[in-house]
Design a protein around this motif. Structure first.
Motif, short mmCIF file in Angstrom:
data_model
loop_
_atom_site.label_atom_id
_atom_site.label_comp_id
_atom_site.label_asym_id
_atom_site.label_seq_id
_atom_site.Cartn_x
_atom_site.Cartn_y
_atom_site.Cartn_z
N ASP A 16 0.81 -1.22 0.00
CA ASP A 16 0.00 0.00 0.00
C ASP A 16 0.84 1.27 0.00
O ASP A 16 0.29 2.38 -0.02
N GLY A 17 2.17 1.12 0.05
CA GLY A 17 3.05 2.28 -0.14
C GLY A 17 3.20 3.24 1.03
O GLY A 17 3.63 4.37 0.85
N PHE A 18 2.86 2.80 2.24
CA PHE A 18 3.09 3.64 3.42
C PHE A 18 4.51 3.43 3.96
O PHE A 18 5.18 2.45 3.62
N GLU A 19 4.92 4.33 4.82
CA GLU A 19 6.10 4.09 5.65
C GLU A 19 5.65 3.28 6.85
O GLU A 19 4.62 3.62 7.47
N VAL A 20 6.39 2.25 7.20
CA VAL A 20 5.95 1.36 8.27
C VAL A 20 7.12 0.95 9.16
O VAL A 20 8.23 0.70 8.66
N ALA A 21 6.88 0.90 10.45
CA ALA A 21 7.84 0.28 11.37
C ALA A 21 7.08 -0.76 12.18
O ALA A 21 5.95 -0.53 12.60
N GLN A 22 7.69 -1.90 12.34
CA GLN A 22 7.03 -3.00 13.05
C GLN A 22 7.99 -3.49 14.13
O GLN A 22 9.14 -3.78 13.85
N THR A 23 7.52 -3.52 15.35
CA THR A 23 8.40 -3.78 16.49
C THR A 23 7.81 -4.81 17.43
O THR A 23 6.60 -4.85 17.61
N GLN A 24 8.67 -5.64 18.00
CA GLN A 24 8.25 -6.39 19.17
C GLN A 24 9.30 -6.28 20.25
O GLN A 24 10.47 -6.10 19.96
N SER A 25 8.84 -6.37 21.48
CA SER A 25 9.75 -6.23 22.60
C SER A 25 9.77 -7.51 23.41
O SER A 25 8.77 -8.22 23.48
N TYR A 26 10.92 -7.78 23.97
CA TYR A 26 11.08 -8.95 24.81
C TYR A 26 11.75 -8.50 26.10
O TYR A 26 12.37 -7.45 26.14
N GLY A 27 11.67 -9.31 27.10
CA GLY A 27 12.34 -8.97 28.35
C GLY A 27 11.38 -9.16 29.49
O GLY A 27 10.28 -9.67 29.30
N PRO A 28 11.81 -8.76 30.68
CA PRO A 28 10.98 -8.98 31.87
C PRO A 28 9.53 -8.55 31.65
O PRO A 28 8.61 -9.25 32.04
N GLU A 29 9.34 -7.42 30.99
CA GLU A 29 7.99 -6.92 30.75
C GLU A 29 7.15 -7.90 29.93
O GLU A 29 5.96 -8.07 30.15
N ALA A 30 7.81 -8.53 28.95
CA ALA A 30 7.09 -9.42 28.04
C ALA A 30 6.82 -10.79 28.66
O ALA A 30 5.93 -11.50 28.24
N ARG A 31 7.61 -11.13 29.68
CA ARG A 31 7.41 -12.45 30.29
C ARG A 31 6.16 -12.47 31.14
O ARG A 31 5.59 -11.45 31.46
N GLY A 32 5.75 -13.65 31.49
CA GLY A 32 4.60 -13.77 32.37
C GLY A 32 3.29 -13.62 31.64
O GLY A 32 2.29 -13.20 32.20
#
Lengths: 181, 181
Positions: free
Chosen positions: A33-49
């Motif tokens: 679709d021709g947009f500018e895009v950033a895609q992110t995932q985070s890991y770490g203590p926050e992501a656990r549980g």
């Protein structure tokens, strides 16, 4: 959605395919679709549980600051992720909650959509693992954030041949579900 | 590497599995080695036309600003990506170039490692598609950015059962290659 910059947070628990869903949505927007895009995932203590998330920023302009601050759209496939990430949704944002797992909607000033997405994945499509793709279908139909052509192409590009039919069925089921929400 | 925050840029062309490599490295660091991690890919006009990249930030502290500014490590699987992203590598950073495709190393003040990674993927492992995993093996052995146990676990978690053996072989080949660099 007419904003110049839209931020989407896809949340749930590990194993629900939310990274893949984020990549598919990002490719649809950026490659097709021709947009500018950033895609992110985070890991770490926050992501656990339990609670995990994948974030997509779609913009007409170059993205200098790719961190999602306030989401315009939150998908929550679990109660825990809903409770955790609703705080980051903008006041006039959208929450799509999977009512198979999210039994209590937190206090929220924006628009709330609920559907038993995981139930549909199991009973209508026959595979629990496509709840992520049904969700994408619902989001695209509700918000026009990317075109249907783009999301289909990106989906086809990112999944193995043997599960293509299943996934297209899931995506299109999402479109249909959203028309009735 | 003793820096508090390390930034890795994995670059090449579409289809070389660099998003997957980024996700595996991020999971190794965040889920198994206990760091804070953000993993990002960008799409859009900049990403089109061949050069693609996946970025991983590994930190001991919470990551407030997930954009990679200066990479500490650049993997370049193609000449185009090498030429494009070398500008973003810090002066004392590391470049790992796949000499199968990168025939001319751009001017760079940091440390340069070269190996015919894609050739090895084809001739030693028997599958061109594992150049990304050989690369991860080389990076981990060279920099200790994550533990070998963590990268193995993350790899096993992210690839289909039928290609596990091939991928572990590729990773371990990367370890061995790096010992001689």
């Amino acid at each position: 959605m007419n904003k110049e910059r839209k931020e989407i947070c896809l949340s749930g628990s590990g194993g629900q395919g939310l990274i893949l869903a984020g990549i598919i949505l990002a490719e649809a927007a950026g490659v097709y679709d021709g947009f500018e895009v950033a895609q992110t995932q985070s890991y770490g203590p926050e992501a656990r549980g339990g609670a995990s998330r994948s974030e997509v920023i779609i913009s007409k302009e170059k993205i200098d600051y790719p961190k999602v601050i306030k989401s315009d759209i939150l998908l929550a496939l679990t109660q825990q992720s809903c409770d955790k990430y609703i705080k980051n949704v903008s006041e006039d944002g959208i929450l799509l909650a999977d009512s198979t797992n999210v039994l209590k909607i937190p206090s929220f000033s924006g628009k709330v959509y609920q559907h038993h997405i995981t139930d549909d994945a199991i009973k209508v499509i026959g595979n629990k693992l496509v709840a992520n793709i049904i969700s994408l279908g619902i989001i695209v139909q509700l918000t026009d954030i990317v075109t249907k052509e783009a999301i289909k192409k990106a989906l086809m590009n990112r999944i193995p041949v043997r599960v293509k039919e299943l996934n297209i069925k899931a995506l299109e089921h999402g479109f249909e579900v959203a028309k009735k929400l």
